[in-house]
Design a protein around this motif. Sequence first.
Motif, PDB file in Angstrom:
ATOM      1  N   THR A 131      -3.248  14.058   4.726  1.00 50.03           N
ATOM      2  CA  THR A 131      -2.419  13.207   3.883  1.00 50.03           C
ATOM      3  C   THR A 131      -1.348  12.584   4.772  1.00 50.03           C
ATOM      4  O   THR A 131      -0.700  13.287   5.550  1.00 50.03           O
ATOM      5  CB  THR A 131      -1.763  14.017   2.755  1.00 50.03           C
ATOM      6  N   ARG A 132      -1.210  11.277   4.669  1.00 48.52           N
ATOM      7  CA  ARG A 132      -0.254  10.541   5.499  1.00 48.52           C
ATOM      8  C   ARG A 132       0.430   9.473   4.647  1.00 48.52           C
ATOM      9  O   ARG A 132      -0.047   9.145   3.574  1.00 48.52           O
ATOM     10  CB  ARG A 132      -0.950   9.784   6.649  1.00 48.52           C
ATOM     11  N   GLU A 133       1.492   8.924   5.180  1.00 54.30           N
ATOM     12  CA  GLU A 133       2.133   7.792   4.525  1.00 54.30           C
ATOM     13  C   GLU A 133       1.835   6.520   5.298  1.00 54.30           C
ATOM     14  O   GLU A 133       1.549   6.570   6.492  1.00 54.30           O
ATOM     15  CB  GLU A 133       3.651   8.007   4.480  1.00 54.30           C
ATOM     16  N   MET A 134       1.909   5.397   4.579  1.00 54.13           N
ATOM     17  CA  MET A 134       1.794   4.104   5.255  1.00 54.13           C
ATOM     18  C   MET A 134       2.893   3.186   4.740  1.00 54.13           C
ATOM     19  O   MET A 134       3.534   3.482   3.734  1.00 54.13           O
ATOM     20  CB  MET A 134       0.415   3.480   4.989  1.00 54.13           C
ATOM     21  N   VAL A 139       3.551   4.071   0.324  1.00 52.60           N
ATOM     22  CA  VAL A 139       2.340   4.665  -0.247  1.00 52.60           C
ATOM     23  C   VAL A 139       1.938   5.906   0.532  1.00 52.60           C
ATOM     24  O   VAL A 139       2.299   6.077   1.699  1.00 52.60           O
ATOM     25  CB  VAL A 139       1.134   3.681  -0.259  1.00 52.60           C
ATOM     26  N   GLU A 140       1.195   6.760  -0.179  1.00 55.04           N
ATOM     27  CA  GLU A 140       0.635   7.936   0.475  1.00 55.04           C
ATOM     28  C   GLU A 140      -0.878   7.742   0.506  1.00 55.04           C
ATOM     29  O   GLU A 140      -1.438   7.108  -0.396  1.00 55.04           O
ATOM     30  CB  GLU A 140       1.003   9.174  -0.335  1.00 55.04           C
ATOM     31  N   THR A 141      -1.516   8.263   1.534  1.00 60.57           N
ATOM     32  CA  THR A 141      -2.965   8.083   1.658  1.00 60.57           C
ATOM     33  C   THR A 141      -3.627   9.409   2.007  1.00 60.57           C
ATOM     34  O   THR A 141      -2.988  10.299   2.566  1.00 60.57           O
ATOM     35  CB  THR A 141      -3.315   7.105   2.798  1.00 60.57           C
ATOM     36  N   THR A 142      -4.893   9.524   1.655  1.00 66.70           N
ATOM     37  CA  THR A 142      -5.675  10.616   2.221  1.00 66.70           C
ATOM     38  C   THR A 142      -6.712   9.998   3.155  1.00 66.70           C
ATOM     39  O   THR A 142      -7.264   8.935   2.879  1.00 66.70           O
ATOM     40  CB  THR A 142      -6.398  11.448   1.148  1.00 66.70           C
ATOM     41  N   THR A 143      -6.924  10.678   4.248  1.00 67.85           N
ATOM     42  CA  THR A 143      -7.817  10.184   5.286  1.00 67.85           C
ATOM     43  C   THR A 143      -8.760  11.309   5.688  1.00 67.85           C
ATOM     44  O   THR A 143      -8.307  12.425   5.944  1.00 67.85           O
ATOM     45  CB  THR A 143      -6.991   9.746   6.512  1.00 67.85           C
TER      46      THR A 143
END
Lengths: 318, 263
Positions: A131-134, A139-143
């Motif tokens: 899980t990271r932010e951009m 926003v938060e993202t899962t990668t």
Amino acid sequence: MSDVLAVAEHRQGELRDVSREVVTAGSELADETGGDLHVAVISGDVETFADALSLEGVDTIHTVAHGEEFNHDVYTQAITQLADELAPGYVLAPNSVNGLDYAPAVATRLGVPLVTDTVDLATDGETLVATREMYGGKVETTTEVDGDQVVATIRGAEWAPTEAAGDATIEAFDAEIDEDAIGSTVTGFEEVAGGDVDISEADVLVSVGRGIDEEDNLDLVRELAEALDATLSSSRPIVDAGWLPANRQVGQSGKVVTPDVYIAIGISGAVQHVAGMKGSDTIVAINTDPNAPIMDIADYAIHDDLFDVVPALIEQFS
Amino acid sequence: MKVLVPVKEVATVDDEFEIDGTAIDERYLGADLNEWDDYAIEEAVQLEEDGIVDEVVTVTIGDEDTEQTIRQALAKGADRAIRVWDDALEGVDLLDVGAKVAILEAVVAAEAPDLVLTGVQSGDDSFGATGVALAEAVGYQWGAVVNQLDLENGAETASVHRELEGGIEELTEIDLPAVLTIQTGINEPRYASLRGIRMAQRKELEHQTLDDLGVDASTVAGDLRLTEMYEPESQSDTTVYEGSAEDTAAQLADLLREKGVAQ
Ligand SMILES: Cc1cc2nc3c(=O)[nH]c(=O)nc-3n(C[C@H](O)[C@H](O)[C@H](O)COP(=O)(O)OP(=O)(O)OC[C@H]3O[C@@H](n4cnc5c(N)ncnc54)[C@H](O)[C@@H]3O)c2cc1C
């Protein structure tokens, strides 16, 4: 059953907090894979550091005695050799300034994927989900990250530091450091940001960010600070622009402050800023952007133009 | 001495936006020169003005639209620009560090710069890793988060300050060739002058494909897959003051008095 190798961090003889955090992140991952947690501590007084790192969840600590302070070439060589020998599924490093000075090189040298600045990690044993932010935290993202081996850096203060003592095995790792391949030499340290005011002592901070737009507009927040009998501080761009001296900067590379009241005016709340002020008792944010990350930690918020709100606030106190 | 500056056009997000799948809906996106790269360009241009560097070349991975950003860098004083784009890059959701490095590595091989100045991170995906990974890939030395650079004419090492946490700087000597990742505040980036903007129109902006660079298209797919994007959960107990500026200011003033501020 993949193992995890977590890398500790220290500076000027002190283990940094993030070392205990990377142990927590590592032991959570190791629990999920059923593997072991290895910790590497490189340079400095490795024996003392190793004793302090014998924490709950740690199976083995590998000490690499070489030099006093951080040198990225030594770290890169030692970690890749450890990764070759232990074949861990995951190599975890702090997303600190020094972490970012070796982790990308380690991933490249190992020829494996890299994911940085993670705020959460999970694995089903095959795929790592980070899980990271951009966009500066909007926003938060899962990668998903594929690969038998992955290097990941973890954001500070996202994992609780492990405090409970453990009984790890401590082993000296005989890394072969190629001195000829060392292309940089650390010659010293310098402290910046001394000066007239110590913002970390203030009870009330009026803090201004890039939303102020122009240097002349600083007078407006100065006036507010005076009306509130508060101290003026700022986010980084204000200091970068030379509008305020470095000793006013709140944040990761500035000062950590813990006032009773922190009023963030036109500050987005980037992680490096928040690192310096999240311990404030009461956080007030004045910002036109209702989605600014500062809103996630604000106790009180006004979603409006600072050029309307601040004069009205000054009016209230005059 | 030649300096290569990787320049990125980053996406900026409106105050209000909607997410469409794993991306922010295009209607809410703008574009800008990456903040950290602006300082890297300035540092390179100043080295050229000081007679230490002979040529400043920028490289951008981006479609035709990014040319407006590249022209900004040229207007600020870079000598020429390379733009890398390819159909293979069109559908990539998240260009990860490995993919960027595969491309930039080929450009470094072709240009053989003595110094590469990148930004510490980019404002949109903020990996903060491309510079150091690139250095390792091309066998250059490196330094991350540099906020002071001293370079003498003909020197074989660069003296830098690396900005650590908590107001501490590390003083380091780095052998050249090297990649340095540049931190904001190292200098004061100039605005592009009208003359600069006019001159930038005449500067060389060369487009290259992956084929031109000899990069295998499969490498740009990368190892990272964006699977979800959402707005972070906000702390639910934030009190939001509503109303006109006078109303909200009055409510805030009450709170501050309650907290003992400026009795
Ligand atoms: C290694 C590293 C270390 C760093 N260390 C620090 C540090 O110590 N401290 C620090 O602060 N940053 C630090 N940064 C920088 C950080 O990432 C951000 O770039 C910075 O904090 C942004 O500052 P800002 O919020 O003032 O500006 P922006 O992010 O540009 O935000 C401006 C805000 O103002 C709002 N605004 C604009 N106009 C108005 C208006 N008229 N009325 C109300 N609101 C308005 C906008 O909505 C926006 O939210 C560091 C970065 C790196 C990479």
